[in-house]
Design a protein around this motif. Structure first.
Motif, PDB file in Angstrom:
ATOM      1  N   HIS A   1       0.838  -1.208   0.000  1.00 37.24           N
ATOM      2  CA  HIS A   1       0.000   0.000   0.000  1.00 37.24           C
ATOM      3  C   HIS A   1       0.872   1.258   0.000  1.00 37.24           C
ATOM      4  O   HIS A   1       0.586   2.218  -0.735  1.00 37.24           O
ATOM      5  N   ALA A   2       1.949   1.256   0.795  1.00 34.87           N
ATOM      6  CA  ALA A   2       2.841   2.410   0.854  1.00 34.87           C
ATOM      7  C   ALA A   2       3.474   2.668  -0.509  1.00 34.87           C
ATOM      8  O   ALA A   2       3.573   3.817  -0.963  1.00 34.87           O
ATOM      9  N   VAL A   3       3.896   1.606  -1.175  1.00 41.14           N
ATOM     10  CA  VAL A   3       4.526   1.761  -2.487  1.00 41.14           C
ATOM     11  C   VAL A   3       3.516   2.264  -3.513  1.00 41.14           C
ATOM     12  O   VAL A   3       3.828   3.139  -4.337  1.00 41.14           O
ATOM     13  N   ARG A   4       2.293   1.723  -3.483  1.00 39.18           N
ATOM     14  CA  ARG A   4       1.271   2.182  -4.420  1.00 39.18           C
ATOM     15  C   ARG A   4       0.971   3.663  -4.229  1.00 39.18           C
ATOM     16  O   ARG A   4       0.812   4.410  -5.211  1.00 39.18           O
TER      17      ARG A   4
ATOM     18  N   GLY B   1       3.397   9.711  -9.962  1.00 35.04           N
ATOM     19  CA  GLY B   1       2.941   9.507 -11.335  1.00 35.04           C
ATOM     20  C   GLY B   1       3.863   8.602 -12.121  1.00 35.04           C
ATOM     21  O   GLY B   1       3.936   8.686 -13.350  1.00 35.04           O
ATOM     22  N   GLN B   2       4.586   7.736 -11.413  1.00 33.10           N
ATOM     23  CA  GLN B   2       5.561   6.839 -12.032  1.00 33.10           C
ATOM     24  C   GLN B   2       5.515   5.483 -11.345  1.00 33.10           C
ATOM     25  O   GLN B   2       5.329   5.399 -10.135  1.00 33.10           O
ATOM     26  N   ASP B   3       5.698   4.426 -12.116  1.00 30.32           N
ATOM     27  CA  ASP B   3       5.836   3.092 -11.530  1.00 30.32           C
ATOM     28  C   ASP B   3       7.256   2.923 -11.014  1.00 30.32           C
ATOM     29  O   ASP B   3       8.225   3.259 -11.705  1.00 30.32           O
ATOM     30  N   LEU B   4       7.385   2.409  -9.806  1.00 34.37           N
ATOM     31  CA  LEU B   4       8.690   2.176  -9.200  1.00 34.37           C
ATOM     32  C   LEU B   4       9.089   0.703  -9.243  1.00 34.37           C
ATOM     33  O   LEU B   4      10.284   0.385  -9.234  1.00 34.37           O
ATOM     34  N   PHE B   5       8.088  -0.179  -9.258  1.00 35.68           N
ATOM     35  CA  PHE B   5       8.357  -1.620  -9.264  1.00 35.68           C
ATOM     36  C   PHE B   5       7.535  -2.312 -10.349  1.00 35.68           C
ATOM     37  O   PHE B   5       6.449  -1.849 -10.724  1.00 35.68           O
TER      38      PHE B   5
ATOM     39  N   ARG C   1      10.756  -6.140  -9.086  1.00 38.28           N
ATOM     40  CA  ARG C   1      11.921  -5.626  -9.810  1.00 38.28           C
ATOM     41  C   ARG C   1      11.747  -4.137 -10.023  1.00 38.28           C
ATOM     42  O   ARG C   1      10.657  -3.665 -10.361  1.00 38.28           O
ATOM     43  N   LEU C   2      12.804  -3.397  -9.786  1.00 44.32           N
ATOM     44  CA  LEU C   2      12.749  -1.949  -9.959  1.00 44.32           C
ATOM     45  C   LEU C   2      12.603  -1.574 -11.427  1.00 44.32           C
ATOM     46  O   LEU C   2      13.236  -2.172 -12.303  1.00 44.32           O
ATOM     47  N   THR C   3      11.760  -0.586 -11.680  1.00 40.44           N
ATOM     48  CA  THR C   3      11.689  -0.002 -13.015  1.00 40.44           C
ATOM     49  C   THR C   3      12.890   0.926 -13.212  1.00 40.44           C
ATOM     50  O   THR C   3      13.698   1.141 -12.296  1.00 40.44           O
ATOM     51  N   HIS C   4      12.997   1.482 -14.408  1.00 34.22           N
ATOM     52  CA  HIS C   4      14.086   2.436 -14.658  1.00 34.22           C
ATOM     53  C   HIS C   4      13.979   3.613 -13.689  1.00 34.22           C
ATOM     54  O   HIS C   4      14.990   4.054 -13.116  1.00 34.22           O
TER      55      HIS C   4
ATOM     56  N   VAL D   1      15.650   6.498  -8.584  1.00 36.45           N
ATOM     57  CA  VAL D   1      15.235   7.071  -7.298  1.00 36.45           C
ATOM     58  C   VAL D   1      15.974   6.430  -6.128  1.00 36.45           C
ATOM     59  O   VAL D   1      16.249   7.094  -5.119  1.00 36.45           O
ATOM     60  N   LEU D   2      16.312   5.144  -6.243  1.00 35.83           N
ATOM     61  CA  LEU D   2      16.834   4.390  -5.106  1.00 35.83           C
ATOM     62  C   LEU D   2      18.037   5.041  -4.411  1.00 35.83           C
ATOM     63  O   LEU D   2      18.030   5.153  -3.176  1.00 35.83           O
TER      64      LEU D   2
END
Length: 318
Positions: free
Chosen positions: A41-44, A51-55, A63-66, A71-72
């Motif tokens: 829920h926190a990640v969503r 406004g970006q997918d992180l996983f 898996r991390l997106t670009h 961001v990491l």
């Protein structure tokens, strides 16, 4: 929409970092003592805010997106700074007494030293600081002997925790009336025939630094003496640009138009020994020095408080 405040909480950043490092929401939840649904829920919520997918979820793994990979490192730094602040607040003791011994190379700008000491005194008003002013290998020798806890110098022991803190620019200069100033482009072979003013090594090994090709040298132990001798026309020297700004502006010193090597840079490092005892006070003083240098850079001024010189300025002075 008002974006003047942070919409992502520190707990959400912690969840993101834990999920990125463990590769799964379940393992991140176990690490943070939360439920898997709380992490997801926190990640969503973060992804909605950004406004970006992180996983990308692949079965039980993530898996991390670009964007997530971008961001990491910043997120890790943010979470790390927060942990440092927490440790500072829980362990800080403004009533701490005793003393901390440090060694500072004499080419380190005095205004930055004064700023750091003043800021440290406000944090630890009851602590004494012993400042040893050293040159070349002097700070390294004192740290190897265990006489100091912190050093700023160009040379430090390999066992020291070291980080670069400040590059110091040197100029080869002489008085306006010095014979070398009458030459259009003096070479190092010509320099050998004239007196060079050099700084002595305060360490026991007598380490040399820079060009020492002159057959005639006057060796002194402090920059102020070197500046005075060169201004009096007694020789030439490579001197820290920040220390001779007034002399350059007033025309008491002029850079020598050497064909090569008129400028050089000495990288100063900040180092400390990792030991118990007064480690908290040592680390806080390390942080104060870092901040003093960073503040001077942010203010876009030179280390002595004057306007940061440009290459055009140096060219005009020659």
């Amino acid at each position: 929409m008002d974006r003047s405040f942070a919409r992502i909480t520190l707990e959400q950043w912690r969840a993101f970092v834990a999920a990125a490092q463990s590769g799964s929401f379940l393992q991140a939840a176990e690490r943070l003592g939360k439920t898997q649904s709380a992490i997801s829920h926190a990640v969503r919520k973060m992804e909605e805010c950004l406004g970006q997918d992180l996983f990308v979820v692949e079965g039980r793994r993530t898996r991390l997106t670009h964007m997530g990979r971008m961001v990491l490192p910043r997120a890790r730094e943010l979470v790390g700074h927060a942990a440092q602040i927490e440790r500072f607040c829980t362990g800080f003791d403004p009533e701490a007494e005793g003393e901390v011994a440090i060694a500072i190379d004499i080419i380190f700008p005095r205004p930055l030293l004064f700023r750091a000491l003043s800021d440290y005194a406000r944090i630890y008003p009851n602590l004494s600081v012993i400042v040893h002013e050293t040159a070349l290998s002097g700070a390294k020798a004192m740290m190897e002997d265990g006489r100091i806890s912190i050093a700023i110098a160009g040379q430090l022991p390999t066992s020291t925790i070291v980080e670069p803190i400040l590059p110091v620019r040197f100029l080869c200069v002489a008085a306006p009336g010095h014979p070398l100033q009458a030459l259009p482009e003096p070479t190092h072979a010509v320099l050998k025939e004239h007196r060079q003013v050099v700084l002595s090594d305060s360490g026991p090994r007598g380490v040399d630094s820079g060009w020492l090709g002159s057959r005639r040298r006057w060796t002194v132990s402090h920059i102020a003496t070197s500046i005075a001798l060169v201004c009096a026309g007694e020789g030439f020297a490579w001197l820290p640009e920040h220390a001779i700004r007034d002399e350059l502006a007033a025309g008491r010193l002029r850079p020598l138009p050497l064909a090569q090597g008129a400028r050089r840079v000495v990288q100063l490092h900040l180092g400390y020994m990792d030991h118990d005892g007064d480690m908290r006070q040592v680390l806080d003083l390390v942080g104060v020095f870092r901040d003093a240098v960073a503040d001077a850079e942010d203010e876009d001024v030179g280390p002595d408080g004057g306007r940061r010189p440009s290459d055009d300025d140096a060219g005009a002075r020659t």
